[in-house]
Design a protein around this motif. Structure first.
Motif, PDB file in Angstrom:
ATOM      1  N   HIS A 207      -4.457  18.336 -24.105  1.00 51.01           N
ATOM      2  CA  HIS A 207      -5.307  17.275 -23.546  1.00 51.01           C
ATOM      3  C   HIS A 207      -4.766  16.320 -22.806  1.00 51.01           C
ATOM      4  O   HIS A 207      -3.492  16.075 -23.003  1.00 51.01           O
ATOM      5  CB  HIS A 207      -6.083  16.776 -25.068  1.00 51.01           C
ATOM      6  CG  HIS A 207      -5.715  15.786 -25.623  1.00 51.01           C
ATOM      7  ND1 HIS A 207      -6.119  14.387 -25.133  1.00 51.01           N
ATOM      8  CD2 HIS A 207      -4.608  15.563 -26.572  1.00 51.01           C
ATOM      9  CE1 HIS A 207      -5.360  13.476 -26.057  1.00 51.01           C
ATOM     10  NE2 HIS A 207      -4.616  14.210 -26.827  1.00 51.01           N
ATOM     11  N   PHE A 208      -5.572  15.607 -21.908  1.00 52.42           N
ATOM     12  CA  PHE A 208      -4.864  14.655 -20.979  1.00 52.42           C
ATOM     13  C   PHE A 208      -5.179  13.227 -21.496  1.00 52.42           C
ATOM     14  O   PHE A 208      -5.045  12.356 -20.599  1.00 52.42           O
ATOM     15  CB  PHE A 208      -5.598  14.989 -19.474  1.00 52.42           C
ATOM     16  CG  PHE A 208      -5.091  16.222 -19.094  1.00 52.42           C
ATOM     17  CD1 PHE A 208      -3.548  16.215 -18.560  1.00 52.42           C
ATOM     18  CD2 PHE A 208      -5.709  17.365 -18.989  1.00 52.42           C
ATOM     19  CE1 PHE A 208      -3.036  17.295 -18.092  1.00 52.42           C
ATOM     20  CE2 PHE A 208      -5.510  18.593 -18.363  1.00 52.42           C
ATOM     21  CZ  PHE A 208      -3.964  18.504 -17.817  1.00 52.42           C
ATOM     22  N   GLY A 209      -5.509  13.097 -22.838  1.00 58.51           N
ATOM     23  CA  GLY A 209      -5.727  11.644 -23.120  1.00 58.51           C
ATOM     24  C   GLY A 209      -6.962  10.879 -23.385  1.00 58.51           C
ATOM     25  O   GLY A 209      -6.966   9.756 -23.954  1.00 58.51           O
ATOM     26  N   SER A 210      -7.839  11.514 -22.598  1.00 57.48           N
ATOM     27  CA  SER A 210      -9.268  10.751 -22.651  1.00 57.48           C
ATOM     28  C   SER A 210     -10.085  11.317 -23.810  1.00 57.48           C
ATOM     29  O   SER A 210      -9.822  12.483 -24.216  1.00 57.48           O
ATOM     30  CB  SER A 210     -10.298  11.146 -21.354  1.00 57.48           C
ATOM     31  OG  SER A 210     -11.243  10.462 -21.440  1.00 57.48           O
TER      32      SER A 210
ATOM     33  N   THR B 278      -9.748  10.710 -27.190  1.00 55.76           N
ATOM     34  CA  THR B 278      -8.878  11.314 -28.351  1.00 55.76           C
ATOM     35  C   THR B 278      -9.446  11.640 -29.594  1.00 55.76           C
ATOM     36  O   THR B 278      -9.067  12.722 -30.120  1.00 55.76           O
ATOM     37  CB  THR B 278      -7.615  10.478 -28.447  1.00 55.76           C
ATOM     38  OG1 THR B 278      -6.792  10.303 -26.938  1.00 55.76           O
ATOM     39  CG2 THR B 278      -6.471  11.031 -29.489  1.00 55.76           C
TER      40      THR B 278
ATOM     41  N   THR C 251      -9.531  15.263 -31.270  1.00 59.55           N
ATOM     42  CA  THR C 251      -8.792  15.641 -32.591  1.00 59.55           C
ATOM     43  C   THR C 251      -9.694  16.344 -33.383  1.00 59.55           C
ATOM     44  O   THR C 251      -9.412  16.992 -34.184  1.00 59.55           O
ATOM     45  CB  THR C 251      -8.155  14.143 -33.022  1.00 59.55           C
ATOM     46  OG1 THR C 251      -7.223  13.797 -32.178  1.00 59.55           O
ATOM     47  CG2 THR C 251      -7.794  14.522 -34.556  1.00 59.55           C
TER      48      THR C 251
ATOM     49  N   GLU D  90       2.549  19.947 -25.257  1.00 55.01           N
ATOM     50  CA  GLU D  90       2.845  18.592 -25.076  1.00 55.01           C
ATOM     51  C   GLU D  90       3.852  18.630 -23.961  1.00 55.01           C
ATOM     52  O   GLU D  90       4.590  19.699 -23.508  1.00 55.01           O
ATOM     53  CB  GLU D  90       3.259  17.919 -26.093  1.00 55.01           C
ATOM     54  CG  GLU D  90       2.388  17.960 -27.389  1.00 55.01           C
ATOM     55  CD  GLU D  90       2.761  17.313 -28.629  1.00 55.01           C
ATOM     56  OE1 GLU D  90       2.023  16.920 -29.363  1.00 55.01           O
ATOM     57  OE2 GLU D  90       3.962  17.093 -28.767  1.00 55.01           O
TER      58      GLU D  90
ATOM     59  N   ASN E 176      -0.226  15.089 -28.895  1.00 49.64           N
ATOM     60  CA  ASN E 176      -0.124  14.283 -27.970  1.00 49.64           C
ATOM     61  C   ASN E 176      -0.508  14.686 -26.409  1.00 49.64           C
ATOM     62  O   ASN E 176      -0.610  15.497 -26.369  1.00 49.64           O
ATOM     63  CB  ASN E 176       1.332  13.842 -27.863  1.00 49.64           C
ATOM     64  CG  ASN E 176       2.022  13.184 -29.291  1.00 49.64           C
ATOM     65  OD1 ASN E 176       1.377  12.323 -29.775  1.00 49.64           O
ATOM     66  ND2 ASN E 176       3.104  13.702 -29.447  1.00 49.64           N
ATOM     67  N   SER E 177      -1.136  13.414 -25.707  1.00 48.75           N
ATOM     68  CA  SER E 177      -1.528  13.771 -24.551  1.00 48.75           C
ATOM     69  C   SER E 177      -0.518  14.063 -23.775  1.00 48.75           C
ATOM     70  O   SER E 177       0.498  13.935 -23.604  1.00 48.75           O
ATOM     71  CB  SER E 177      -2.452  12.615 -23.919  1.00 48.75           C
ATOM     72  OG  SER E 177      -1.389  11.454 -23.953  1.00 48.75           O
TER      73      SER E 177
ATOM     74  N   GLU F 262      -0.817  13.779 -16.727  1.00 49.39           N
ATOM     75  CA  GLU F 262      -1.589  14.585 -15.700  1.00 49.39           C
ATOM     76  C   GLU F 262      -0.920  14.757 -14.689  1.00 49.39           C
ATOM     77  O   GLU F 262      -0.783  15.769 -13.819  1.00 49.39           O
ATOM     78  CB  GLU F 262      -3.064  14.026 -15.520  1.00 49.39           C
ATOM     79  CG  GLU F 262      -4.100  14.891 -14.781  1.00 49.39           C
ATOM     80  CD  GLU F 262      -5.387  14.338 -14.564  1.00 49.39           C
ATOM     81  OE1 GLU F 262      -6.291  14.909 -14.315  1.00 49.39           O
ATOM     82  OE2 GLU F 262      -5.647  13.352 -15.657  1.00 49.39           O
TER      83      GLU F 262
ATOM     84  N   GLY G  77      -9.222  16.101 -17.800  1.00 57.15           N
ATOM     85  CA  GLY G  77      -8.185  16.047 -16.593  1.00 57.15           C
ATOM     86  C   GLY G  77      -8.756  16.441 -15.356  1.00 57.15           C
ATOM     87  O   GLY G  77      -9.660  17.390 -15.140  1.00 57.15           O
TER      88      GLY G  77
END
Length: 298
Positions: A7-10, A12, A16, A37, A67-68, A71, A96
């Protein structure tokens, strides 16, 4: 079956929750789930198994389950360092912008996640409604303060919304708070804003909002407008981190459940590369640029 997750962090919180559902409900005898990761020290991919023990540990220590992934590392130029992706039967990718690049690994299942609702082929992306509601509530708090003050001239609040290009988030925010938006600074935009200011003045209103992304030169816009009109100009900014809080809206909660249920069904039936797309309230599986088996979750 060996399944990787990126996953790219958006959004979260939502991702999760989906990962937690996959861990708890997958068949451990058939499916192994691994988090993918990026190790910044070794400058390469790091893989760790996602199981119930890891989930319990993450909950106990308040650490992230996954963890993200940066990208800017997900590129064709970096494909040699992404080679471990080929070891998985399928890699589930959450969000992403670069998910569709032509990597030499054809085992990607993409999930539309973006606070900007700008994913091609999908009418909705996870996290969008939560971001839009957060921005709306932030602007309404500014409205509460602005409406209680008399300043002697119209107070103009340019609101910088996350993003460096025009997205549906800009237009929908403007609609939600009944305000003009700026797509780019040109004569038409300046004329529209001046007209809106004159209308506000004619109604003896004391403030107005202008919605824009971070790429808009608000100083240039202010200069063009203030030379003809007496205004007070105060820029307010809303960051992307403010839009991905711990409390998804009801719509995103429903969408998260649909994605979780669909992924579990795809895993049971033999998960394949492709993309999940929202069309209205339904979720479809698109395989190799062709619509494959449709999965509708009501």
């Amino acid at each position: 079956m060996k399944i990787g997750v990126v996953h790219f962090g958006s959004f979260t919180t939502g991702i999760t929750e989906i990962i937690r559902t996959l861990i708890n409900e997958k068949n451990d005898d058939i499916v192994s789930l691994y988090g993918i990761e990026w190790n910044r020290q070794s400058d390469g991919i790091e893989v760790r198994e996602l199981h119930k023990v890891a989930l319990d540990k993450a909950q106990y220590t308040s650490e992230a389950i996954l963890n993200s992934f940066p990208e800017h590392k997900w590129t064709i130029q970096n494909s040699n360092k992404l080679q471990p992706l080929s070891e998985f039967d399928t890699v589930i990718v959450f969000g992403g912008k670069n998910h569709q690049i032509d990597l030499p690994y054809h085992n990607i299942l993409f999930i539309p996640v973006s606070i900007f609702n700008d994913i091609e082929d999908s009418s909705y992306s996870l996290g969008y409604d939560s971001a839009l509601n957060t921005i709306y509530n932030s602007i309404e708090k500014i409205r509460d303060t602005a409406s209680s003050l008399l300043y002697g001239r119209l107070r103009v609040f340019p609101i910088q919304v996350p993003g460096n290009e025009f997205t549906p988030l800009i237009e929908d925010t403007a609609l939600a708070v009944n305000s003009p938006f700026v797509k780019k600074v040109d004569e038409q935009a300046i004329s529209n804003i001046k007209e809106a200011i004159l209308e506000k003045n004619s109604r003896n209103e004391t403030y107005m909002f202008i919605i824009m992304d971070y790429s808009i030169d608000h100083q240039s816009l202010e200069k063009s407008i203030s030379k003809d009109l007496l205004i007070d100009w105060k820029v307010m900014s809303i960051s992307e981190s403010q839009c991905v809080g711990p409390y998804p809206t009801a719509r995103d909660q429903v969408s998260m459940r649909k994605v979780s249920q669909t992924l579990l069904e795809l895993i049971r039936n033999g998960i394949e590369p492709g993309q999940l797309n929202f069309q209205g309230n339904k979720l479809f599986f698109k395989k190799n640029n062709l619509i494959g088996g449709n999965v509708n979750v009501n």
